[in-house]
Design an enzyme around this catalytic site. Structure first.
Site, PDB file in Angstrom:
ATOM      1  N   HIS A  63       0.894  -1.096  -0.140  1.00  0.00           N
ATOM      2  CA  HIS A  63       0.265  -0.088  -0.161  1.00  0.00           C
ATOM      3  C   HIS A  63       0.874   1.340   0.017  1.00  0.00           C
ATOM      4  O   HIS A  63       0.739   2.132  -0.889  1.00  0.00           O
ATOM      5  CB  HIS A  63      -1.063   0.011   1.251  1.00  0.00           C
ATOM      6  CG  HIS A  63      -2.021   1.106   1.043  1.00  0.00           C
ATOM      7  ND1 HIS A  63      -2.808   1.144   2.157  1.00  0.00           N
ATOM      8  CD2 HIS A  63      -1.916   2.306   0.417  1.00  0.00           C
ATOM      9  CE1 HIS A  63      -3.695   2.326   1.827  1.00  0.00           C
ATOM     10  NE2 HIS A  63      -3.023   3.079   0.872  1.00  0.00           N
ATOM     11  N   GLU A 117       0.848   7.842  -3.853  1.00  0.00           N
ATOM     12  CA  GLU A 117       1.642   7.361  -2.799  1.00  0.00           C
ATOM     13  C   GLU A 117       2.992   8.278  -2.903  1.00  0.00           C
ATOM     14  O   GLU A 117       3.358   8.753  -1.848  1.00  0.00           O
ATOM     15  CB  GLU A 117       2.103   6.217  -2.899  1.00  0.00           C
ATOM     16  CG  GLU A 117       0.825   5.196  -2.688  1.00  0.00           C
ATOM     17  CD  GLU A 117       0.377   5.410  -1.309  1.00  0.00           C
ATOM     18  OE1 GLU A 117       1.202   5.375  -0.356  1.00  0.00           O
ATOM     19  OE2 GLU A 117      -0.987   5.497  -1.092  1.00  0.00           O
ATOM     20  N   HIS A 121       3.288  10.796   0.159  1.00  0.00           N
ATOM     21  CA  HIS A 121       4.336  10.230   1.242  1.00  0.00           C
ATOM     22  C   HIS A 121       5.697  10.436   0.919  1.00  0.00           C
ATOM     23  O   HIS A 121       6.577  10.654   1.325  1.00  0.00           O
ATOM     24  CB  HIS A 121       4.020   9.075   1.388  1.00  0.00           C
ATOM     25  CG  HIS A 121       2.491   8.708   2.176  1.00  0.00           C
ATOM     26  ND1 HIS A 121       2.104   9.185   3.227  1.00  0.00           N
ATOM     27  CD2 HIS A 121       1.581   8.000   1.305  1.00  0.00           C
ATOM     28  CE1 HIS A 121       0.920   8.978   3.484  1.00  0.00           C
ATOM     29  NE2 HIS A 121       0.362   8.273   2.506  1.00  0.00           N
TER      30      HIS A 121
END
Length: 237
Positions: A63, A117, A121
Site C-alpha cells: 500500500h 503515494e 508520502h
C-alpha cells in the site's frame, strides 16, 4: 554598501537552502510500511477492479511507505511542485505491477496509485523516486508476510478464523518485530485481515519496533483470512 548587502543576501539564501534540506531529510521519526491483503480489499461492499495487467497473485501487496512522527501525526505533500516521472523508475515498473497493484475502480495500470503515494508520502521521505519505490519493494521481500503466516499454519481460506495474536506472533517470528494488524469488514459483516503495518527506521534501512501503532481498523479476537485464489473472468470482483 551594495556588495555587503549582496553578501548578506547570499548568506541568507544559503542558510534557507540548508534549512530546507535539513527539514526534508530529518522531519519525521520513522516509516510505516503498509501491505494489504487483496481479497479483503475486494470483498467489501465497494468491491474492486483488477488492474489492466490482470488479476494480482494471491499475496500481500504494497500500500505504501509512509513517513510518520512518534506522536501519531505525519507529514504529507512535502513538495507540491513534484510530479511522478515514470522514466525515473522504468526498470521497476514490471515488479511494481506485480507487487504494488491498484485495485481501485476503474481498472488502471498503477501509475495513478503510485503517483498518489509518491506525492503524499514519498515527497516527505528524503528519497528520490527510484529509491522510494525500490525501498518499498525490498521491504516487501524482506517481510515475506504470506510465507511467515503459512509457516504458522495460517492460510487464506474462506470460513476459517484465526486469532489476531497468532497472526501477530507468526509475523513477528519471521520479521523480528511486532506488526499492527488492521481489519475491515466484508459484505457479510465479518471482520477480516486487511492490512499489516511494520515500522522502518527514518533512514529506510531496517525494520524497527513501532514507536506508536495506528488508531482505527480494530479487530475482534478472531478474524477471517479470505481466499483470493478463486477464478474470476471479470474485471470487477
Amino acid at each position: 554598501m551594495m556588495k555587503s548587502q549582496k553578501k548578506l543576501l547570499i548568506k541568507i539564501i544559503v542558510v534557507q537552502c540548508l534549512l530546507v534540506l535539513c527539514v526534508t531529510s530529518q522531519d519525521f521519526d520513522f516509516f510505516y510500511f503498509v501491505q494489504q491483503w487483496p481479497a479483503s480489499y475486494c470483498d467489501t461492499r465497494r468491491s474492486c477492479c483488477y488492474p489492466t495487467t490482470g488479476k494480482p497473485d494471491e499475496d500481500f501487496s504494497i500500500h505504501g511507505l509512509w513517513p510518520n512522527y512518534k506522536d501519531g501525526k505525519w507529514p504529507q505533500n512535502c513538495d507540491r511542485e513534484s510530479s511522478l516521472d515514470e522514466s525515473e523508475f522504468s526498470d521497476l515498473i514490471s515488479t511494481m505491477e506485480k507487487n504494488w497493484p491498484s485495485l481501485a475502480c476503474p481498472s488502471s495500470d498503477g501509475l495513478k496509485f503510485w503517483s498518489h503515494e509518491w506525492l503524499k508520502h514519498g515527497t516527505c521521505s528524503a528519497l528520490n523516486q527510484h529509491a522510494y519505490f525500490q525501498t518499498a519493494l525490498d521491504f516487501k521481500t524482506k517481510s515475506n508476510l504470506l510465507q511467515n503466516l503459512n509457516n504458522a499454519g495460517i492460510k487464506p481460506r474462506n470460513g476459517d478464523y484465526y486469532g489476531v495474536e497468532s497472526i501477530k506472533k507468526a509475523i513477528e517470528k519471521g520479521v523480528g518485530h511486532t506488526p499492527f494488524i488492521e481489519c475491515n469488514v466484508d459484505s457479510q459483516g465479518n471482520h477480516q485481515l486487511y492490512q499489516v503495518y511494520l515500522c522502518v527506521d527514518s533512514s529506510a534501512s531496517k525494520f524497527i519496533d513501532c514507536p506508536i501503532f495506528p488508531h482505527g481498523g480494530k479487530c475482534g479476537s478472531k478474524i477471517e483470512f479470505p481466499s483470493f485464489s478463486t477464478n474470476d473472468d471479470h474485471d470487477e470482483f
